[in-house]
Motif scaffolding. Structure first.
Motif, PDB file in Angstrom:
ATOM      1  N   TYR A 142       0.895  -1.166   0.000  1.00 44.56           N
ATOM      2  CA  TYR A 142       0.000   0.000   0.000  1.00 44.56           C
ATOM      3  C   TYR A 142       0.929   1.211   0.000  1.00 44.56           C
ATOM      4  O   TYR A 142       1.655   1.460   0.975  1.00 44.56           O
ATOM      5  N   GLY A 196       3.767   5.833   4.872  1.00 50.96           N
ATOM      6  CA  GLY A 196       4.701   6.398   3.901  1.00 50.96           C
ATOM      7  C   GLY A 196       4.912   7.880   4.141  1.00 50.96           C
ATOM      8  O   GLY A 196       5.558   8.557   3.337  1.00 50.96           O
ATOM      9  N   ILE A 249     -10.123   6.158   8.355  1.00 53.23           N
ATOM     10  CA  ILE A 249      -9.238   6.191   9.531  1.00 53.23           C
ATOM     11  C   ILE A 249      -9.669   7.352  10.432  1.00 53.23           C
ATOM     12  O   ILE A 249      -8.999   8.385  10.540  1.00 53.23           O
ATOM     13  N   LYS A 278     -10.505   0.234   3.291  1.00 50.93           N
ATOM     14  CA  LYS A 278      -9.431  -0.031   4.255  1.00 50.93           C
ATOM     15  C   LYS A 278      -9.919   0.553   5.562  1.00 50.93           C
ATOM     16  O   LYS A 278     -10.061   1.774   5.688  1.00 50.93           O
ATOM     17  N   ILE A 288      -3.996  -4.183   5.896  1.00 51.97           N
ATOM     18  CA  ILE A 288      -2.972  -3.262   5.405  1.00 51.97           C
ATOM     19  C   ILE A 288      -2.365  -2.608   6.634  1.00 51.97           C
ATOM     20  O   ILE A 288      -3.111  -1.998   7.423  1.00 51.97           O
ATOM     21  N   SER A 290       1.370  -1.027   8.916  1.00 51.49           N
ATOM     22  CA  SER A 290       2.769  -0.589   8.974  1.00 51.49           C
ATOM     23  C   SER A 290       3.689  -1.676   9.510  1.00 51.49           C
ATOM     24  O   SER A 290       4.803  -1.851   9.026  1.00 51.49           O
ATOM     25  N   LEU A 310       6.343   5.258  16.371  1.00 54.42           N
ATOM     26  CA  LEU A 310       5.890   4.252  15.394  1.00 54.42           C
ATOM     27  C   LEU A 310       6.822   4.077  14.174  1.00 54.42           C
ATOM     28  O   LEU A 310       7.498   3.063  14.033  1.00 54.42           O
TER      29      LEU A 310
END
Ligand code: SI3
Length: 292
Positions: free
Chosen positions: A43, A49, A138, A164, A205, A207, A250
């Motif tokens: 993704y 990103g 989100i 998502k 999906i 991290s 993170l």
């Protein structure tokens, strides 16, 4: 159309101290994802990103470079959502021409937009190409909440293939699954992968799959096979990792884990801070203890 189900890493992007993309490092992160994390897809230009800190040229650079490196080895989803709708359309066209398997767009945020405005935003991006669209929901970061009926309106367009879903509302997720059996759902909270899998999502999906992909694939497989206790054993391990990563920062810490493994994962783009070198031993221990 390709089967887009499966586990995707929300691709981490290595930056140098000036905030420029480190392409050789990015190549290494991609190869690690494919060969070691064994993910089904990437993704690209999502939250992980650091997309919302990038300019248009950098977003295009990343879309192009990732496609060149990956080819057709794994599936690719391009996150093109932007507060600048013209930019979102430009990126949607660009990623589609490059051959991305689907587009995705975050709900527009910051300004309190009406649902009609949000609908218009999606329709504008969707109509610009013949590619499919995955809604990126989100609410804890965007502040934008979408009800089930509103999802139904967005999903009326056949080009919208799914969502998502990065929210911990398992009641809404269950209602979504029941009401839209033919749409796809990718879970967005890595720390709740078992619960999402049991609820019937088609993939995930996240991290942390950049560094913990194989264990996460196993969690998903076991939960889908109904082996919930076994899946939870692995989820406990994954969540030990996630808890520590969240404590240390993170994206910085995920990059540091990759660096411990010899991958030039660079740093985060300012204003995000860099990893605190005083904490390196904690990351090394994490990699060793959890076989990352
Ligand atoms: O790039 C992306 O869009 C994401 O990685 C979204 C994904 O839901 C991640 N969320 C954020 C805000 O990074 C999660 O994978 C998250 O990092 C993980 O569950 C740890 O909390």
């Amino acid at each position: 159309m390709k089967d887009l189900k499966g586990l995707y890493s929300a691709l981490l992007i290595p930056f140098d101290e000036n905030g420029e993309v480190k392409e050789e490092g990015l190549r290494q992160v991609i190869e690690h994802n494919i060969n070691v994390s064994k993910i089904d897809g990437l993704y690209v230009n999502g939250s992980s990103g650091e997309n919302f800190l990038l300019n248009t040229a950098q977003k295009k650079q990343i879309f192009k470079f990732v496609k060149e490196v990956v080819g057709d080895r794994v599936k690719l989803i391009a996150q093109v959502g932007s507060l600048d709708l013209n930019e979102a359309v430009e990126l949607a066209k660009y990623a589609t021409e490059l051959g991305y398997d689907s587009l995705s767009a975050v709900t527009p945020f910051y300004y309190p937009l009406s649902f009609n405005e949000i609908k218009h935003y999606y329709k504008t991006i969707i109509d610009a190409t013949d590619n499919s669209m995955i809604l990126y929901y989100i609410p804890f970061l965007t502040g934008v909440k979408i009800s089930l009926d509103q999802f139904a309106e967005l999903l009326e367009d056949e080009k919208v293939i799914g969502v998502k879903y990065t929210a911990a509302d398992f009641y809404q997720l269950e209602r979504f699954r029941k009401r839209f059996p033919n749409k796809l759902i990718w879970s967005g909270f890595d720390e709740m992968l078992v619960q999402a899998a049991i609820t019937g999502v088609d993939g995930a999906i996240g991290s942390t799959y950049n560094v913990n992909g194989q264990r996460s694939q196993e969690i998903f497989r076991l939960a889908k096979e109904g082996k919930v206790a076994e899946a939870y054993e692995l989820q406990h391990e994954a969540n030990d990792v996630i808890e520590k990563v969240l404590e240390l920062g993170l994206y910085q810490t995920l990059k540091e884990i990759l660096k411990v493994k010899g991958i030039d994962a660079g740093t985060c783009k300012k204003p995000m801070k860099s990893f605190d070198p005083a904490k390196l031993a904690e990351v090394e221990k994490l990699v060793k203890d959890y076989n990352l």
